[in-house]
Design a protein around this motif. Structure first.
Motif, mmCIF file in Angstrom:
data_model
loop_
_atom_site.group_PDB
_atom_site.id
_atom_site.type_symbol
_atom_site.label_atom_id
_atom_site.label_comp_id
_atom_site.label_asym_id
_atom_site.label_seq_id
_atom_site.Cartn_x
_atom_site.Cartn_y
_atom_site.Cartn_z
ATOM 1 N N ASP A 133 -43.211 -39.685 24.396
ATOM 2 C CA ASP A 133 -41.760 -39.463 24.437
ATOM 3 C C ASP A 133 -41.203 -39.275 23.028
ATOM 4 O OD1 ASP A 133 -40.951 -39.750 27.253
ATOM 5 O OD2 ASP A 133 -41.784 -41.749 27.046
ATOM 6 N N HIS B 233 -40.822 -34.644 33.271
ATOM 7 C CA HIS B 233 -41.636 -34.758 32.059
ATOM 8 C C HIS B 233 -42.777 -35.757 32.271
ATOM 9 C CE1 HIS B 233 -39.590 -38.561 30.911
ATOM 10 N NE2 HIS B 233 -40.597 -38.720 30.085
ATOM 11 N N ASN C 67 -33.297 -38.241 28.543
ATOM 12 C CA ASN C 67 -34.677 -38.173 29.042
ATOM 13 C C ASN C 67 -34.886 -38.832 30.416
ATOM 14 O OD1 ASN C 67 -37.166 -40.203 29.057
ATOM 15 N ND2 ASN C 67 -37.906 -38.226 28.347
ATOM 16 N N HIS D 43 -46.602 -37.084 30.327
ATOM 17 C CA HIS D 43 -47.261 -38.381 30.506
ATOM 18 C C HIS D 43 -48.552 -38.309 31.306
ATOM 19 C CE1 HIS D 43 -44.133 -40.464 28.505
ATOM 20 N NE2 HIS D 43 -43.222 -40.224 29.410
HETATM 21 FE FE LIG Z 1 -41.160 -40.606 29.210
#
Ligand SMILES: [Fe+2]
Ligand code: FES
Length: 450
Positions: free
Chosen positions: A334, A194, A188, A199
């Motif tokens: 996450d 992402h 990640n 987020h």
């Molecule tokens: Fe994250």
């Protein structure tokens, strides 16, 4: 796998329902697997010190069942969980002055596995000389317990990262369980895109609204392929904000300040987190980590050390225990994104794009390293800096630069320059490095404003 032509058609669920096989070369880490052998060439954190109480702690790490305890003389022991006699679990053992005594027939094992007593056997029993119980060397460091699970005569140096040796820095340990394979969690940090979506834009800003600006990302290699790092550059008002994030192999990541405020110039405040993604078994992993608290980070005071510990950390969407399933559905973080990729993400069923270059680069690096280990080549040790510790690369550079017509080109150049400077200054001392980074970044800015 379905024919590519069928995959393109709408309503093609039937053709895509068969599961492809997963990427076991990277995802399986049990004993004698290629990636398992590779992981066993690194020190791994296995628990928080606070978990080691007056009773033994049963653990699973790299697919091995273990028991961790502190004997009455204060020594930590990490032993195979099942007794060498007839396999009763040492999680029910009695902690002794030296080592742990099995509950079933009283065999006593020292922390290095030496069999000290076999009380039901004749006095001159040959058993203690015949074998040692399975045991691993451990080290306690700043609230975490680390283990060496590889061949004892190949023991690597304990990882002395510069960020763990800062003065006036509080390291607060934490540990979080993920019911999925280690790789989808570990990769990640090489996917900074992402942050824009998960987020920020998709629900609401988990961190700073500036994270919603699409970044210009460059990935960079580390010397000797010991890891991979990226620069993640954004325009934010009159500033250019360049974040450097890194992964050291096999699965050690450092993101910069998670509560960074991009509205003042900053020259390389360092990391908010140092974390290991530790395989528990092939379908479970654990982040074992520290949050960093010091006066160069989190200037708005949004972090909270009292929320950091066993099963928790002070930012949203990281655990499966603090929120309900519905809360996770309404504002996924996450944790939800990563565990929902499946017990073990099937790489053959992914459709990778331009935002996945870092993930692809990390997997490639890993695959090469796993194969090198299989061929008898030991992983390279990272180089040491002027202070005698392992220099790392993550941090923020935020500098005032007027917006230009082709600002994307300017952001790209900034990321490239900052990446070079951060790498060029790698072997500087902790004190000298940010001074040099500021000087060289300002020299670059001057060329833009001339
Ligand atoms: Fe994250
Ligand atoms: S099973 Fe442990 S002493 Fe017998």
């Amino acid at each position: 796998m379905a024919d590519i032509k069928l995959k393109r058609k709408p309503f093609n669920g039937y053709y895509r329902s068969a599961k492809s096989s997963e990427d076991g070369e990277l995802t399986h880490t049990g004993p004698s697997t290629p990636a398992g052998e590779y992981f066993r060439r690194f020190w791994q954190p296995v628990a928080m010190v606070e978990q080691v109480g007056e009773l033994p702690l049963a653990l699973e790490i790299l697919g091995e069942e273990l028991v961790l305890f502190r004997d009455l003389s204060g020594q930590l022991g990490l032993l195979h969980k099942h007794c060498s006699h007839r396999r009763a679990s040492l999680e029910y053992g009695i902690i002794s002055e030296n080592g742990i005594r099995c509950c079933y027939h009283g065999w006593l094992f020292d922390v290095d596995g030496t069999i000290l007593e076999v009380p039901g056997e004749p006095e001159n029993s040959p058993i203690p000389k015949k074998l040692c119980h399975g045991a691993y060397p451990v080290k306690e460091f700043k609230g975490l317990v680390f283990a060496w699970m590889g061949p004892p005569d190949e023991m690597a140096e304990f990882p002395a990262f510069d960020t763990l040796h800062q003065s006036d820095n509080e390291l607060v340990p934490y540990s979080i369980d993920y019911p999925c394979n280690w790789l989808q969690v570990a990769e990640n940090p090489m996917d900074p895109f992402h942050s824009v979506f998960l987020h920020t834009r998709v629900t609401r800003a988990h961190f700073n609204p500036a994270w919603g600006a699409m970044p210009v990302v460059e990935w960079h290699s580390m010397d000797d392929n010991v890891g991979i790092f990226l620069t993640n550059t954004r325009r934010w008002k009159e500033f250019l904000w360049v974040r450097t994030a890194e992964i050291f192999l096999p699965a050690i990541a450092q993101p910069p300040d998670i509560y960074q405020n991009a509205e003042t110039e900053k020259f390389f405040p360092r990391v908010g987190i140092t974390k290991w993604t530790v395989p528990v078994n092939d379908t479970h992993c654990r982040i074992i980590a520290w949050r960093h608290f010091n006066e160069t980070l989190d200037l708005d005071g949004r972090g909270d050390r009292s929320k950091v510990g066993l099963g928790r950390v002070d930012f949203v969407g990281q655990t499966g225990t603090e929120r309900t399933y519905e809360e996770g559905q309404r504002m996924p973080g996450d944790y939800e994104a990563q565990i929902s990729q499946g017990k073990i993400t099937v790489h053959a069923d992914e459709m990778l794009g331009r935002t996945d270059v870092g993930v692809m680069g990390y997997r490639k690096l890993l695959r090469n390293a796993v194969r090198d280990t299989a061929n008898g080549k030991m992983p390279a040790a990272p180089r040491l800096n002027a202070d005698g510790v392992v220099p790392t690369l993550a941090g923020d550079v935020i500098v005032q630069v007027a917006e230009v017509e082709d600002d994307i080109a300017l952001q790209k150049e900034a990321g490239k320059i900052v990446g070079e400077i951060v790498k060029d200054t790698l072997l500087f001392s902790w004190e000298a490095r940010p001074v040099e980074i500021e000087k060289r970044v300002k020299e670059w800015v001057a060329t833009k404003q001339a």
